[in-house]
Structure formats: C-alpha cells, structure tokens
Write a protein that holds these residues in place. Structure first.
Motif, PDB file in Angstrom:
ATOM      1  N   PHE A 269      77.803  28.063  53.291  1.00  0.00           N
ATOM      2  CA  PHE A 269      77.748  27.209  52.104  1.00  0.00           C
ATOM      3  C   PHE A 269      76.485  26.367  52.234  1.00  0.00           C
ATOM      4  N   ILE A 270      75.697  26.294  51.169  1.00  0.00           N
ATOM      5  CA  ILE A 270      74.476  25.494  51.170  1.00  0.00           C
ATOM      6  C   ILE A 270      74.651  24.371  50.155  1.00  0.00           C
ATOM      7  N   LYS A 271      74.405  23.150  50.605  1.00  0.00           N
ATOM      8  CA  LYS A 271      74.561  21.991  49.729  1.00  0.00           C
ATOM      9  C   LYS A 271      73.378  21.049  49.940  1.00  0.00           C
ATOM     10  N   SER A 272      72.716  20.689  48.844  1.00  0.00           N
ATOM     11  CA  SER A 272      71.627  19.719  48.962  1.00  0.00           C
ATOM     12  C   SER A 272      72.221  18.321  49.074  1.00  0.00           C
ATOM     13  N   LEU A 273      71.550  17.480  49.842  1.00  0.00           N
ATOM     14  CA  LEU A 273      71.999  16.111  50.049  1.00  0.00           C
ATOM     15  C   LEU A 273      71.083  15.165  49.275  1.00  0.00           C
ATOM     16  N   ILE A 274      70.951  13.955  49.706  1.00  0.00           N
ATOM     17  CA  ILE A 274      70.154  12.957  48.987  1.00  0.00           C
ATOM     18  C   ILE A 274      68.664  13.205  49.236  1.00  0.00           C
ATOM     19  N   THR A 275      67.934  13.533  48.187  1.00  0.00           N
ATOM     20  CA  THR A 275      66.499  13.793  48.282  1.00  0.00           C
ATOM     21  C   THR A 275      65.730  12.480  48.201  1.00  0.00           C
ATOM     22  N   VAL A 276      64.680  12.387  49.011  1.00  0.00           N
ATOM     23  CA  VAL A 276      63.886  11.162  49.072  1.00  0.00           C
ATOM     24  C   VAL A 276      62.443  11.484  48.702  1.00  0.00           C
ATOM     25  N   LYS A 277      61.865  10.642  47.833  1.00  0.00           N
ATOM     26  CA  LYS A 277      60.449  10.762  47.482  1.00  0.00           C
ATOM     27  C   LYS A 277      59.726   9.556  48.061  1.00  0.00           C
ATOM     28  N   GLN A 278      58.739   9.830  48.923  1.00  0.00           N
ATOM     29  CA  GLN A 278      57.968   8.772  49.565  1.00  0.00           C
ATOM     30  C   GLN A 278      56.546   8.796  49.002  1.00  0.00           C
ATOM     31  N   SER A 279      56.141   7.699  48.366  1.00  0.00           N
ATOM     32  CA  SER A 279      54.799   7.631  47.782  1.00  0.00           C
ATOM     33  C   SER A 279      53.759   7.516  48.883  1.00  0.00           C
ATOM     34  N   ARG A 280      52.651   8.190  48.675  1.00  0.00           N
ATOM     35  CA  ARG A 280      51.516   8.146  49.589  1.00  0.00           C
ATOM     36  C   ARG A 280      50.272   7.752  48.800  1.00  0.00           C
ATOM     37  N   ILE A 281      49.141   7.731  49.448  1.00  0.00           N
ATOM     38  CA  ILE A 281      47.894   7.374  48.766  1.00  0.00           C
ATOM     39  C   ILE A 281      47.386   8.532  47.919  1.00  0.00           C
TER      40      ILE A 281
ATOM     41  N   ASN B 215      67.360  28.790  47.090  1.00  0.00           N
ATOM     42  CA  ASN B 215      67.371  30.258  47.041  1.00  0.00           C
ATOM     43  C   ASN B 215      66.625  30.850  48.238  1.00  0.00           C
ATOM     44  N   ALA B 216      65.480  30.252  48.586  1.00  0.00           N
ATOM     45  CA  ALA B 216      64.700  30.734  49.733  1.00  0.00           C
ATOM     46  C   ALA B 216      65.479  30.524  51.032  1.00  0.00           C
ATOM     47  N   LEU B 217      66.175  29.404  51.150  1.00  0.00           N
ATOM     48  CA  LEU B 217      67.000  29.143  52.330  1.00  0.00           C
ATOM     49  C   LEU B 217      68.134  30.162  52.419  1.00  0.00           C
ATOM     50  N   ALA B 218      68.726  30.486  51.289  1.00  0.00           N
ATOM     51  CA  ALA B 218      69.795  31.499  51.261  1.00  0.00           C
ATOM     52  C   ALA B 218      69.264  32.852  51.748  1.00  0.00           C
ATOM     53  N   ARG B 219      68.070  33.225  51.313  1.00  0.00           N
ATOM     54  CA  ARG B 219      67.469  34.485  51.775  1.00  0.00           C
ATOM     55  C   ARG B 219      67.237  34.455  53.282  1.00  0.00           C
ATOM     56  N   ARG B 220      66.808  33.310  53.798  1.00  0.00           N
ATOM     57  CA  ARG B 220      66.547  33.180  55.242  1.00  0.00           C
ATOM     58  C   ARG B 220      67.847  33.262  56.031  1.00  0.00           C
ATOM     59  N   LEU B 221      68.906  32.634  55.541  1.00  0.00           N
ATOM     60  CA  LEU B 221      70.203  32.708  56.221  1.00  0.00           C
ATOM     61  C   LEU B 221      70.740  34.137  56.212  1.00  0.00           C
ATOM     62  N   LYS B 222      70.490  34.863  55.139  1.00  0.00           N
ATOM     63  CA  LYS B 222      70.933  36.265  55.048  1.00  0.00           C
ATOM     64  C   LYS B 222      70.231  37.105  56.119  1.00  0.00           C
ATOM     65  N   GLN B 223      68.974  36.757  56.448  1.00  0.00           N
ATOM     66  CA  GLN B 223      68.274  37.453  57.523  1.00  0.00           C
ATOM     67  C   GLN B 223      68.888  37.124  58.878  1.00  0.00           C
ATOM     68  N   ILE B 224      69.370  35.918  59.037  1.00  0.00           N
ATOM     69  CA  ILE B 224      69.985  35.507  60.302  1.00  0.00           C
ATOM     70  C   ILE B 224      71.336  36.191  60.501  1.00  0.00           C
ATOM     71  N   ASP B 225      72.144  36.300  59.428  1.00  0.00           N
ATOM     72  CA  ASP B 225      73.425  37.000  59.496  1.00  0.00           C
ATOM     73  C   ASP B 225      73.619  37.776  58.197  1.00  0.00           C
ATOM     74  N   GLU B 226      73.244  39.039  58.226  1.00  0.00           N
ATOM     75  CA  GLU B 226      73.298  39.838  56.993  1.00  0.00           C
ATOM     76  C   GLU B 226      74.709  40.179  56.538  1.00  0.00           C
ATOM     77  N   THR B 227      75.713  39.968  57.388  1.00  0.00           N
ATOM     78  CA  THR B 227      77.095  40.238  56.981  1.00  0.00           C
ATOM     79  C   THR B 227      77.720  39.071  56.223  1.00  0.00           C
ATOM     80  N   ALA B 228      77.093  37.904  56.294  1.00  0.00           N
ATOM     81  CA  ALA B 228      77.677  36.699  55.697  1.00  0.00           C
ATOM     82  C   ALA B 228      77.405  36.615  54.200  1.00  0.00           C
ATOM     83  N   THR B 229      78.387  36.104  53.479  1.00  0.00           N
ATOM     84  CA  THR B 229      78.235  35.789  52.065  1.00  0.00           C
ATOM     85  C   THR B 229      77.618  34.400  51.974  1.00  0.00           C
ATOM     86  N   ILE B 230      76.718  34.204  51.015  1.00  0.00           N
ATOM     87  CA  ILE B 230      76.056  32.915  50.852  1.00  0.00           C
ATOM     88  C   ILE B 230      76.581  32.271  49.565  1.00  0.00           C
TER      89      ILE B 230
END
Length: 139
Positions: free
Chosen positions: A36-48, A6-21
């Motif tokens: 069009f916004i599509k999430s891909l394969i999310t990765v979780k990397q364990s840390r200390i 949703n936040a990315l969609a808002r940012r793209l709307k600022q870049i081109d306010e005429t575009a439908t998201i």
C-alpha cells in the motif's frame, strides 16, 4: 505528485513482482502479498532565486503472503532497504529516496521514506525585452 506515486509503484513491482500494488484505500478483497502506498504531509521549502525544495514523504505498507510470516517481512525489508535508492520518472529523470525508515509492526512491514525534488518558478514578468539593432560582435 501522482506521477511520483506511480513511479514508486513501478519500482516496488521490480522489488517484488508477485505483490499487488495499491494506491487507494481498499475495504475488501486485498490480494496478498501486497504493498500500500500512501503520501503523507508534503512540505515546500522556499529557497533563493525562486527555487523551492519539495519534501514528499511516503508510507509503504507491505502485507506478506501468509499473515505474520516474519521471515518474508524481513526479506522484503532487506530488499527495500538495499534496492530502493532512487525512483525513475522517465525521460532520464530520477528522484533520490532519502530518510528510509522501516519497522515490522503487527505482522506488517511499515516503511517511510522521502522523495525530494527542486522546483524553479518561472515568472512571465521576468522576460527580457529584446534589443533590436544592437550588434553584439562589434561589427
């Protein structure tokens, strides 16, 4: 994750306010210009120390007003490459956009980027017991 989309969609709307998201698949009735916004394969990397790094890759597809308008595709590509540096989630929380890759393919603009963040797990069993009757100040 939906909050990030949703936040990315808002940012793209600022870049081109005429575009439908669009965040979901659309079979008919696409209004151009659009992203069009599509999430891909999310990765979780364990840390200390119960920390994890989440790598959240996203693909953005842009369709121009006129099919095959290469000049418009280059204009939007330049805007995305120069203006899509961070995504604001609100409450003074921003995610940095990294690994920004763009390509014009078959009359569309394809952009892939990562939105990375860290998580710290809180385990209820790690709570400290309070010490009653202990004077910390030595008094």
């Amino acid at each position: 994750m939906q909050e990030i989309i949703n936040a990315l969609a808002r940012r793209l709307k600022q870049i081109d306010e005429t575009a439908t998201i669009y965040q979901d698949d659309v079979e008919q009735g696409v209004r151009e210009p659009c992203f069009f916004i599509k999430s891909l394969i999310t990765v979780k990397q364990s840390r200390i120390m119960k920390q994890s790094r989440i790598v959240f890759p996203v693909q953005i597809t842009y369709l121009p007003k006129k099919p095959g308008d290469h000049a418009e595709l280059i204009e939007i590509q330049n805007k995305i490459m120069t203006q899509l540096e961070q995504v604001d989630l609100g409450s003074d929380i921003s995610l940095r956009v990294s690994s920004l890759i763009s390509e014009i393919v078959a009359g569309t603009l394809q952009v892939t980027c990562n939105l990375n963040y860290s998580l710290v797990s809180v385990d209820e069993t790690d709570k400290f017991e309070t010490l009653e009757g202990v004077n910390i100040n030595g008094g």
